[in-house]
Design a protein around this motif. Sequence first.
Motif: not given
Length: 370
Positions: A83-90, A102-109, A116-125
């Motif tokens: 749970d703590q790991t998922i919360e940290a990713i959120d 973060h004005p330097f991060l493009s919409e695509k990136s 990728s975050f969603e994939v990781v959180k799904a695996e954690l769950r």
Amino acid sequence: MREKFPGHFRLSEDEIHAIWEGGIFVLDANILLNLYRYSDDTRKQFLKILKLLKSRVWIPNQAAKEYLRNRLGVIGQQEKAYDQTIEAIDRIEKDLKSKRQHPFLSEKSLASLCTSFEVVKAELRKSKESHTSLISHDKILDSIEALTGGRVGDPYDDKTLEAIGKEGAERYTLKIPPGFKDSNKESDGDPYRKFGDLILWKQILDKSKSESKDIILILDDNKEDWWLRFQGNTIGPQPELIEEFSRTSGRKFHMYLADRFLEYAGQHLKQDVSEPAIEELKKLREIDEIRHRRLREQVVRKRLEDKRQMLRQEIPEIEAELSVLGSQRMFFEEEMRHLHESNPERANLDFRRSRERMILLDEREAMLRG
């Protein structure tokens, strides 16, 4: 010198090899509990090694007792870690979506990263669900039972535990290993809880003596009441342990932390053991050491605060007693002056008595002010 002080000399490679060939491998409770903290691959490798040694693996009754008592608590801790790991990713994801930060991060990136975050959180769950299922169907417990079968020691009776408790109190005062680092451990309803390591040690000694076998103890406890440490490095088992083992059973004794055991097992048993698995065990131990150090620091701070609070409560009482002592001092001094003026002969007779009372007052005042 080696015969008189065997604990200060390293075992030779031939001696270690002989223990691996014919000795008993003893598992401590923390090794069994850490199986719940390992990744699936590392756990499989560890259990594979133990299965190869199956006929010579033994669990002291004290280790089994502590494992079963703490098993569900460790499962709960691991659930919380997911749970703590998922919360940290959120939190990271939320920060990254903030244009101001973060004005330097493009919409695509950002979109790619969030996917990728969603994939990781799904695996954690999913992993958390699998881990939670251990509460009702514990496959790790089943694996340990299949591995050890009937190779679990018998418990001590109450008379023996009482004797160990008395001996332990003396050993802990003299800092004789093992277990003295647990001298302040809370009982939690078990009067012998703080003597757990000593009970474990006695059971290991009895096992070696009864079967006339060398012992290899595998544990993840890196405290100084088990290990000799110098300048941050672990040298080996405490010399007192080796010497007591030799005196009691006439056999040899050796210890490994989990990562070193897995590494040497690969060499002695000619098995492939992955470097990531060894590093995982080492990292887990380092995390545990940091956690235990913080807990010890919290205990020390709590005791200091309790002591300060007690002193704050005692200050008014001490000040009141000092005031009474001051009044008594003035009374005795006035009494002595009056006696000298009105009856010099009696004053000489009572001088010793009054002087002794003054000395007692001085001592009491000094103690209170100290």
